[in-house]
Design an enzyme around this catalytic site. Structure first.
Site, PDB file in Angstrom:
ATOM      1  N   VAL A 138       0.982  -1.112   0.012  1.00  0.00           N
ATOM      2  CA  VAL A 138       0.134  -0.077   0.070  1.00  0.00           C
ATOM      3  C   VAL A 138       0.844   1.263  -0.019  1.00  0.00           C
ATOM      4  CG1 VAL A 138      -1.835   1.526   1.018  1.00  0.00           C
ATOM      5  CG2 VAL A 138      -1.811  -1.234   1.157  1.00  0.00           C
ATOM      6  N   LYS A 139       0.851   2.026  -0.994  1.00  0.00           N
ATOM      7  CA  LYS A 139       1.557   3.570  -0.926  1.00  0.00           C
ATOM      8  C   LYS A 139       0.915   4.532  -0.072  1.00  0.00           C
ATOM      9  CE  LYS A 139       3.539   4.404  -5.159  1.00  0.00           C
ATOM     10  NZ  LYS A 139       3.354   4.529  -6.590  1.00  0.00           N
ATOM     11  N   ILE A 140       1.784   5.105   0.694  1.00  0.00           N
ATOM     12  CA  ILE A 140       1.519   5.994   1.556  1.00  0.00           C
ATOM     13  C   ILE A 140       2.357   7.280   1.237  1.00  0.00           C
ATOM     14  CG2 ILE A 140       1.323   7.058   3.797  1.00  0.00           C
ATOM     15  CD1 ILE A 140       0.261   4.248   4.878  1.00  0.00           C
TER      16      ILE A 140
END
Length: 361
Positions: A138-140
């Site tokens: 998941v990209k944050i």
């Protein structure tokens, strides 16, 4: 030997910075894995905006999901995750063979959450669960508000790709969040193996400063930032703090070079990739750049662990009147704003397609 294979042999993972349904349906991604040493993939809102906006590859999926009552962000999320699940399955043999170090795909939380720490944590959990693949990051974004979300997500066992990092300082903030998350897991008796990469964007530095610099200094700043960051990464991996975590079974958060397509028509189209070869790193490459590297890339020696000429280059740019800290902040803010624009445009495209498809059927 192809340059892509040379970089792979050096210990660098080459990931494709693109995903489209056509890339999957045509077998092109499978061919890149087989022939061009591609071992992972990244996506972002701009990539999906282009993929869904161009052509009709997603029309049937959009129509079917409309009939099932989906619209807006939930519809997009399911469309995107359909593609990413397929890609993740293609990379699963790499994931298994490398003991989960490589073979990852990435899905971004909504850019509208960039200033919302709690919302980002909730979205990361939701994407992780909905994706249902062990090899999906998941990209944050590594914005000030994103840093605590990254720490909490790592603590909760969600693999994270920290995006929108531009400077060594921003990288170190992301690395600190990762370390704290792992330390908290160990203290809580949890498994310390939670994967992460820290994505440092490079070519945008040169786009920003080239107009202010003499021609002989063009396209050197991004690579200097990478060298400075690589030195910090190597120092971190040698630090007592990290060695304690490694002894407990933790795995390093790898540095990932992003924005590595050359944007200057006067520069080599393989400029960044040739300069950024380094063990234990990732380079995510636009499709056009990947094909150029495979055709005529000339990787230089591995990046120096001591940063090489990075400080000299940074000093010369500072002497030319560039405030590097202020520019790093601006690049991160501009990057976040660009993703918001793409996201908004993307949801509008989907709404327009929904309307057109329902009128047609």
């Amino acid at each position: 030997m192809k340059a892509t294979q040379q970089l792979h042999n050096l210990g660098q993972s080459l990931w494709l910075d693109n995903i489209t349904r056509t890339l999957l349906d045509s077998g092109t991604l499978a061919r890149y894995i087989a022939e061009l040493s591609v071992t992972g993939l990244t996506s972002n809102p701009s990539i999906f905006d282009a993929a869904i906006g161009d052509g009709e590859a997603y029309d049937a999926g959009i129509h079917a999901k409309s009939l099932a009552g989906l619209s807006g962000e939930p519809l997009f999320m399911e469309l995107a995750l359909e593609d990413l699940r397929r890609a993740a399955d293609l990379f699963k043999p790499v994931f298994d063979a490398t003991h989960q170090v490589d073979g990852w795909v990435s899905m971004e939380v909504s850019p509208l959450l960039a200033a919302d720490t709690d919302g980002t944590i909730a979205a990361a959990e939701a994407i992780h669960a909905q994706a249902d693949r062990p090899n999906l990051f998941v990209k944050i974004p590594g914005t000030p508000e994103g840093i605590p979300a990254i720490e909490e997500a790592i603590f909760r066992g969600i693999p994270i790709n920290v995006t929108l990092l531009f400077s060594c300082e921003q990288y170190l903030a992301a690395a600190g969040a990762y370390l704290r998350g792992i330390e908290r897991r160990i203290a809580a008796g949890k498994d310390p193996q939670v994967a992460s990469v820290a994505s440092v964007f490079l070519s945008r530095w040169d786009v920003a400063v080239n107009p202010q610099l003499p021609a002989d200094q063009h396209n050197r700043l991004g690579i200097a930032v990478a060298k400075q960051t690589y030195r910090a990464y190597r120092e971190l991996l040698a630090s007592p703090r990290w060695l304690t975590l490694a002894a407990a079974g933790a795995r390093p958060q790898r540095v990932l070079w992003a924005s590595t397509g050359s944007k200057d028509p006067n520069a080599s189209d393989t400029l960044y990739v040739d300069a950024l070869g380094a063990p234990d790193t990732v380079d995510t490459i636009p499709e056009k750049t990947l094909l150029a590297v495979a055709d005529h890339g000339k990787p230089g020696p591995a990046m120096p662990m001591d940063g090489g000429d990075a400080e000299a280059v940074l000093a010369s740019v500072t002497a030319a009147g560039v405030d590097l800290d202020a520019l790093a902040t601006k690049l991160q803010q501009d990057g976040a704003a660009a993703f918001v624009k793409s996201w908004t445009q993307l949801l509008q495209r989907i709404a327009d397609k929904q309307a057109a498809l329902s009128a047609k059927h």
